[in-house]
Motif scaffolding. Structure first.
Motif, PDB file in Angstrom:
ATOM      1  N   UNK A 575       0.844  -1.193   0.000  1.00 63.66           N
ATOM      2  CA  UNK A 575       0.000   0.000   0.000  1.00 63.66           C
ATOM      3  C   UNK A 575       0.881   1.245   0.000  1.00 63.66           C
ATOM      4  N   UNK A 576       0.540   2.188  -0.844  1.00 63.73           N
ATOM      5  CA  UNK A 576       1.212   3.483  -0.832  1.00 63.73           C
ATOM      6  C   UNK A 576       0.155   4.577  -0.811  1.00 63.73           C
ATOM      7  N   UNK A 577       0.505   5.673  -0.199  1.00 63.14           N
ATOM      8  CA  UNK A 577      -0.419   6.804  -0.115  1.00 63.14           C
ATOM      9  C   UNK A 577       0.265   8.013  -0.758  1.00 63.14           C
ATOM     10  N   UNK A 578       0.102   8.174  -2.063  1.00 65.62           N
ATOM     11  CA  UNK A 578       0.828   9.256  -2.730  1.00 65.62           C
ATOM     12  C   UNK A 578       0.335  10.650  -2.355  1.00 65.62           C
ATOM     13  N   UNK A 579      -0.899  10.742  -1.829  1.00 68.42           N
ATOM     14  CA  UNK A 579      -1.405  12.083  -1.574  1.00 68.42           C
ATOM     15  C   UNK A 579      -2.362  12.097  -0.393  1.00 68.42           C
ATOM     16  N   UNK A 580      -2.157  13.035   0.493  1.00 67.89           N
ATOM     17  CA  UNK A 580      -3.116  13.352   1.549  1.00 67.89           C
ATOM     18  C   UNK A 580      -3.402  14.840   1.467  1.00 67.89           C
ATOM     19  N   UNK A 581      -4.631  15.199   1.680  1.00 68.65           N
ATOM     20  CA  UNK A 581      -4.998  16.610   1.633  1.00 68.65           C
ATOM     21  C   UNK A 581      -6.035  16.874   2.711  1.00 68.65           C
ATOM     22  N   UNK A 582      -5.792  17.906   3.501  1.00 73.01           N
ATOM     23  CA  UNK A 582      -6.739  18.284   4.543  1.00 73.01           C
ATOM     24  C   UNK A 582      -7.069  19.759   4.443  1.00 73.01           C
ATOM     25  N   UNK A 583      -8.326  20.064   4.690  1.00 70.99           N
ATOM     26  CA  UNK A 583      -8.744  21.466   4.778  1.00 70.99           C
ATOM     27  C   UNK A 583      -9.413  21.645   6.138  1.00 70.99           C
ATOM     28  N   UNK A 584      -9.003  22.657   6.856  1.00 75.77           N
ATOM     29  CA  UNK A 584      -9.408  22.792   8.244  1.00 75.77           C
ATOM     30  C   UNK A 584     -10.045  24.153   8.505  1.00 75.77           C
ATOM     31  N   UNK A 585     -10.969  24.144   9.447  1.00 75.99           N
ATOM     32  CA  UNK A 585     -11.544  25.388   9.967  1.00 75.99           C
ATOM     33  C   UNK A 585     -11.197  25.429  11.441  1.00 75.99           C
ATOM     34  N   UNK A 643       1.708  15.779   1.178  1.00 79.05           N
ATOM     35  CA  UNK A 643       0.766  16.062   2.268  1.00 79.05           C
ATOM     36  C   UNK A 643       0.452  17.555   2.221  1.00 79.05           C
ATOM     37  N   UNK A 644      -0.799  17.859   1.935  1.00 80.83           N
ATOM     38  CA  UNK A 644      -1.205  19.261   1.800  1.00 80.83           C
ATOM     39  C   UNK A 644      -2.174  19.600   2.917  1.00 80.83           C
ATOM     40  N   UNK A 645      -1.929  20.709   3.587  1.00 81.32           N
ATOM     41  CA  UNK A 645      -2.853  21.194   4.620  1.00 81.32           C
ATOM     42  C   UNK A 645      -3.228  22.636   4.303  1.00 81.32           C
ATOM     43  N   UNK A 646      -4.506  22.889   4.300  1.00 78.69           N
ATOM     44  CA  UNK A 646      -5.030  24.236   4.049  1.00 78.69           C
ATOM     45  C   UNK A 646      -6.013  24.582   5.150  1.00 78.69           C
ATOM     46  N   UNK A 647      -6.268  25.858   5.317  1.00 80.63           N
ATOM     47  CA  UNK A 647      -7.339  26.250   6.228  1.00 80.63           C
ATOM     48  C   UNK A 647      -8.149  27.364   5.593  1.00 80.63           C
ATOM     49  N   UNK A 648      -9.396  27.386   6.009  1.00 79.38           N
ATOM     50  CA  UNK A 648     -10.262  28.435   5.492  1.00 79.38           C
ATOM     51  C   UNK A 648     -10.263  29.591   6.498  1.00 79.38           C
ATOM     52  N   UNK A 649     -10.539  30.765   6.013  1.00 79.91           N
ATOM     53  CA  UNK A 649     -10.635  31.922   6.900  1.00 79.91           C
ATOM     54  C   UNK A 649     -11.819  31.698   7.829  1.00 79.91           C
ATOM     55  N   UNK A 650     -11.588  31.818   9.104  1.00 80.00           N
ATOM     56  CA  UNK A 650     -12.682  31.630  10.045  1.00 80.00           C
ATOM     57  C   UNK A 650     -12.504  32.636  11.177  1.00 80.00           C
ATOM     58  N   UNK A 651     -13.489  33.480  11.347  1.00 77.49           N
ATOM     59  CA  UNK A 651     -13.425  34.513  12.373  1.00 77.49           C
ATOM     60  C   UNK A 651     -14.407  34.135  13.475  1.00 77.49           C
ATOM     61  N   UNK A 652     -13.878  33.704  14.591  1.00 78.07           N
ATOM     62  CA  UNK A 652     -14.735  33.262  15.687  1.00 78.07           C
ATOM     63  C   UNK A 652     -14.524  34.199  16.874  1.00 78.07           C
TER      64      UNK A 652
END
Lengths: 701, 329
Positions: A575-585, A643-652
């Motif tokens: 098993x290989x995992x060539x790509x992981x991508x996460x988007x976070x708030x 491995x890509x990590x992104x976040x969305x603009x979140x104003x709390x």
């Protein structure tokens, strides 16, 4: 609570101490220079349960360079009732590998050699270390609320009826393995008794906790114990609660007055002395209508603890928060075994729990003929499904959509085992992720300002390698409305005001909110007492972490979406995992550089959990047999693809003055489910027991 | 770790003499396995004789077209050697699949061949192991044995030999040159290591004090197209669950000669002579390869956790040889 205007916050800064670390100038606990140190090596039990009936130290004591031998016969009586910490209080052995003694010597080599010469004779008792058989025998109990941040057992509506009448049903059992934290830096202590008390250099997530624990155990006042912890080389939860290594080091130092005693656990000992994540057996039942709207969720988890102390991994903790459902049940059950005590490990509860729930959601999507992203969008709640509170902010939908867009999810053909490339089966999978926005009590801060505009911020918080020192300095600069260069943040010393533990992704939230309160107080005092001008002698304030008036009004959680591409070699199951991508708030990101490292680090640890990590217990002996990093497999660089990590603009505006939600743990949550779901998409095979190793796929290849 | 003495030998014969005088002495090469085992109290030498300065670090071409590899050559140097890479690519590939760069920089060719099993019970002195303590019993047979042997096992031991290099060398019919108290000799690599039988404490046929000085690779024209395929639990830094070293010589679509050796399946590098014999003289079709591989594995005796190695080894043999055939076309 007034919001802080970001100026330093949001800048991608290098770690302030990074250059020192690279040059070896940032001393970790063991490295702290001390005069004339002695070295401790532990003697560990070689039976799982029993009683010491004889102990012969003569050969060890006779070794040149040996200063003292510590056993239950000469150890001090401890003032703690913590079963894990009460070592050497009798001849009883509670698990294989438990400390039963120690040798203090002039060098670590002599100590280690002599420790092997201590002859211990046991009267062995039968032991019980098997979670599965405890379950079969019905020897399970309901845990106390050891992590009672949220209720463990939940009943909402009529789950059984709703499940029975659901148009679509999923009923599956998932298993996660035993995991050991294995931070690069082992647990280390330097202990030195002086006429004033005790000085400790400890690799810890909680200097104040070490101070109070050791004071209690050795019947001292807390102010007689000083703990230094300026730099920590990783922890993952294993250095949060105290373990018996600190106790053994302090006991040893008592035997050699005026000599500092150095103690570093071996990697082998890291598998028995520092806690671990319990294996889990989780049954998830989902009921839904034909449109994929959940009508019932039942999530039950079975785990283990030790007989010394109860620790319950709250594996169902996230379940009430993620999806709308009229009927909900969660349960945890525990088997108390003759094993070391488990402990928090990166996203305790959410990490194993969301693996199971998000695997079941993938199975539900297939059963409903729905896209897994769409299934999750359809089950978004308007308010918190359990208590009806509005969310302070909730952007799971945005993360799902943004993740799907970035990953290229739209073009996905849901048919399993339908893509082949150069002998590899290709698949993609996804999962939702969440982590509560916690604040931990017990923090104070002292802030000093001098007429030159320099601010010193003091608190006994720690940076365990995550970049806390840098991010918290950014928070302090903005809270004080000054440039970064005018702020000096000092951490890792109990001479400073106490700080809550590093844990629960709550460091920035708890410590930062406290600093913001201190900055407000400093301004109030300056204005009220000094006409807005810093007096010549400077000004100092000390404040507690403030209350958050919004806590009872809003549910506060971070969310995200994880995606993964998996390739499985058809002929071998590799098993290989060539790509992981996460988007976070995750609210405001204080330092994008170190935050990204936390997120991709969590995702990588999730990959490791999905494919590699498992501590293998031999029930005959009662210990983990693969107790080194050659045989306990952590994902290697070659296993990690993009491995890509992104976040969305979140104003709390409700969580805290910075608007932060915590980023240390959410990256691991759901990562293993995304990979397991992708394995199913690639192969058509559903593996419900981690890690997914090639032998589990091979029979089907 | 127990106290020990250390001496640096000045030449091979004095190294041998030092060892011969001390029954509890051991040669020290790169130390990447031996020193670990000393820390674990598995190896308890009273004297280490450092042979890094006395064995050859040269890789030389032999008059017959073969190549001689000094026992002191580092694993890194061996893998990088142009002659090896050109004539015996399987050897370089095998080395590069093993350990890490740092370990390969230290580890020697001689030491690589003599490394010990990584069976977790062998490496933990608190558990029973016949290899470590004859007669104590084997913890692995009823324990965690997913990594362990399926071929040539005995009721006393199911350990595997961990070397990748040795598997490639077995396929190449390498010869191991030694010097010992009784003089020099040359041992076929396939006969260097032994099956456990009732004496699993003996990994190999060397006598105490016998020092590997070199490994000779005989000329083998078709080895220029050879391949090492290693299957393991992670993409790097793990021992083989199954590995295959293979080379094939095709003429008019017929197998004129073929070499196949397996790693991760036995107490020694497993030369698949039965499969080779079945393949010679016929076409290298998938079907024939499959039948040859199955014949090679017919006597496998798996344990509770490692039966998967049988289909894994079969598929690995088929794919590795087929890939070579593909390249040949």
């Amino acid at each position: 609570m007034s919001a802080v205007t970001p100026r330093a916050m949001g800048q991608a800064l290098d770690r302030l101490e990074g250059a020192d670390k690279v040059r070896g100038l940032a001393p970790y606990a063991f490295e702290h220079p001390v005069p004339h140190p002695a070295y401790l090596s532990a003697v560990r039990s070689t039976v799982a349960t029993g009683e010491i009936v004889g102990i012969d130290c003569s050969q060890a004591s006779a070794q040149p360079g040996v200063l003292a031998v510590l056993t239950h016969l000469n150890a001090p009586r401890l003032g703690t009732d913590d079963g894990e910490l009460r070592i050497l209080q009798s001849g009883d052995v509670a698990f294989r590998g438990q400390f039963v003694g120690g040798v203090i010597a002039e060098t670590s080599e002599i100590a280690r050699h002599a420790a092997g010469l201590v002859r211990v004779e046991y009267r062995e008792r039968p032991h019980d270390v098997d979670l599965e058989s405890s379950r079969e025998r019905g020897q399970l109990r309901v845990p106390q609320q050891t992590m009672a941040l949220f209720p463990m057992d939940i009943d909402k509506g009529d789950v059984d009826s709703a499940l029975a009448s659901a148009a679509v049903q999923v009923d599956c059992t998932y298993r996660t393995a035993w995991y050991n934290h294995n931070p690069l830096e082992p647990h280390t202590t330097i202990a030195r008794w002086t006429s004033d008390g005790l000085t400790l250099h400890v690799s810890t997530q909680h200097p104040r906790g070490v101070q109070t624990t050791v004071a209690t155990a050795f019947r001292l006042e807390p102010d007689q114990v000083r703990v230094f912890s300026p730099h920590v080389g990783g922890a993952f939860g294993s250095k949060g609660p105290r373990h018996s290594d600190v106790i053994l080091a302090v006991m040893a130092a008592q035997l050699v007055p005026d000599r500092p005693v150095r103690f570093a656990l071996t990697r082998h000992e890291m598998f028995t002395q520092t806690g671990y994540r319990t294996p889990t057996i989780q049954r998830v039942r989902l009921g839904a209508d034909t449109d994929g709207r959940l009508t019932a969720v039942s999530h039950e988890s079975i785990e283990q603890t030790s007989r010394l102390k109860e620790f319950a991994e709250h594996a169902t903790r996230a379940t009430p928060t993620v999806y709308a459902t009229p009927h909900l049940r969660t349960r945890q059950q525990l088997a108390a075994l003759d094993l070391p005590t488990p402990v928090i490990m990166r996203a305790p509860g959410e990490c194993p729990g969301m693996y199971a729930l998000e695997s079941a959601m993938d199975e539900l999507a297939i059963a409903c003929g729905l896209d897994p992203v769409e299934l999750r969008l359809r089950n978004e709640p308007d308010t918190h499904p359990l208590d009806g509170l509005p969310f302070s902010s909730r952007n799971l939908s945005a993360c799902l959509r943004e993740g799907a867009r970035r990953f290229g999810w739209e073009s996905r053909d849901p048919t399993p085992r339908a893509r082949r490339r150069d002998g590899w089966l290709v698949g993609t999978g996804m999962a939702a992720t969440t982590y509560p926005t916690l604040r931990l009590p017990g923090s104070k801060v002292t802030i000093r300002v001098t007429p030159d505009g320099r601010h010193t911020v003091l608190m006994a918080a720690v940076d365990i390698g995550t970049g806390t020192r840098t991010a918290l300095t950014q928070v302090a600069a903005d809270a004080l409305r000054v440039d970064l260069a005018q702020v000096e943040l000092r951490l890792g010393d109990t001479a400073y005001p106490p700080a809550a533990p590093e844990g629960g992704s709550a460091g920035i939230t708890s410590w930062g909110a406290t600093i913001c309160e201190g900055a407000d107080e400093l301004r109030r005092r300056l204005a009220a007492d000094h006409g807005g001008t810093v007096p010549a002698e400077g000004l100092e304030v000390t404040v507690d972490m403030p209350e958050n008036p919004h806590l009872k009004q809003y549910a506060m959680h971070a969310f995200g979406a994880q995606f993964a591409e998996v390739r499985v070699r058809e002929e071998t199951g590799e098993i290989r995992v060539p790509r992981q991508l996460g988007v976070y708030a995750v609210g405001r990101v204080v330092n994008p550089k170190t935050a990204r490292s936390q997120l991709i680090g969590g995702m990588t640890m999730g990959l490791s959990m999905a494919l590699h990590e498992a501590s293998l217990l031999d029930p005959r002996y009662g210990h983990v047999v693969n107790h080194d990093l050659a045989t306990y497999h952590v994902s290697s660089n070659a296993d990690v693809g993009t491995v890509e990590a992104y976040w969305i603009e979140e104003d709390d505006p409700y969580v805290n003055p910075m608007g932060t939600k915590g980023i240390g743990e959410i990256g691991i949550v759901g990562a293993a489910a995304a990979i397991a779901n992708a394995v199913h998409h690639a192969t058509g095979v559903r593996i419900r027991e981690l890690p997914i190793t090639l032998d589990k796929l091979l029979p089907y290849a | 770790m127990r106290p020990f003495r250390y001496e640096r030998a000045t030449d091979p014969s004095s190294a041998v003499a030092l060892l011969a005088r001390s029954p509890q002495a051991a040669f020290l090469g790169g130390g990447t396995n031996l020193v670990d085992l000393m820390k674990l109290d598995v190896a308890r030498p009273e004297l280490l004789v450092d042979v890094r300065g006395v064995t050859s670090r040269a890789i030389e071409e032999l008059p017959d077209g073969g190549v001689r590899i000094g026992a002191g050559v580092s694993n890194s140097d061996l893998a990088a050697d142009p002659l090896i890479r050109r004539r015996y690519p399987v050897v370089a590939q095998a080395v590069l699949t093993g350990a890490s760069t740092q370990l390969r920089n230290l580890a020697t060719v001689g030491g690589n061949l003599l490394q010990r099993t990584r069976c977790v019970y062998f490496q933990d002195v608190s558990t029973a192991c016949n290899k470590r303590e004859p007669g104590a019993g084997c913890s692995a047979i009823e324990g965690h044995n997913r990594d362990l042997a399926i071929l040539g096992v005995s009721p006393d031991c199911i350990a595997t030999h961990p070397s990748d290099l040795a598997v490639a060398l077995a396929a190449m019919d390498a010869m191991v040159r030694t010097i010992g108290p009784d003089g020099s000799r040359t041992i076929p690599l396939t006969e260097l290591h032994r099956l456990p039988g009732s004496e699993p404490q003996h990994d190999n046929v060397l006598t105490h004090g016998e020092l590997i000085t070199a490994v000779d690779l005989p000329p083998l024209a078709f080895a220029g197209r050879s391949y090492y395929r290693k299957i393991r639990d992670r993409a790097s830094y793990a021992f083989a669950l199954v590995s295959v070293a293979a080379a094939i010589d095709l003429a008019d679509g017929q197998v004129r000669d073929v070499r196949i050796a397996l790693g991760g399946v036995a107490h020694k590098p497993w030369r698949a002579t039965r499969a080779e014999d079945l393949l010679r003289g016929g076409p290298a079709t998938e079907d024939r390869l499959r039948r040859a591989a199955e014949a090679e594995l017919a006597d496998a005796q798996p344990q509770a956790d490692n039966a998967f190695k049988i289909p894994l080894a079969r598929n690995a043999i088929v794919r590795t040889v087929l890939d070579l055939v593909e390249v040949a076309r």
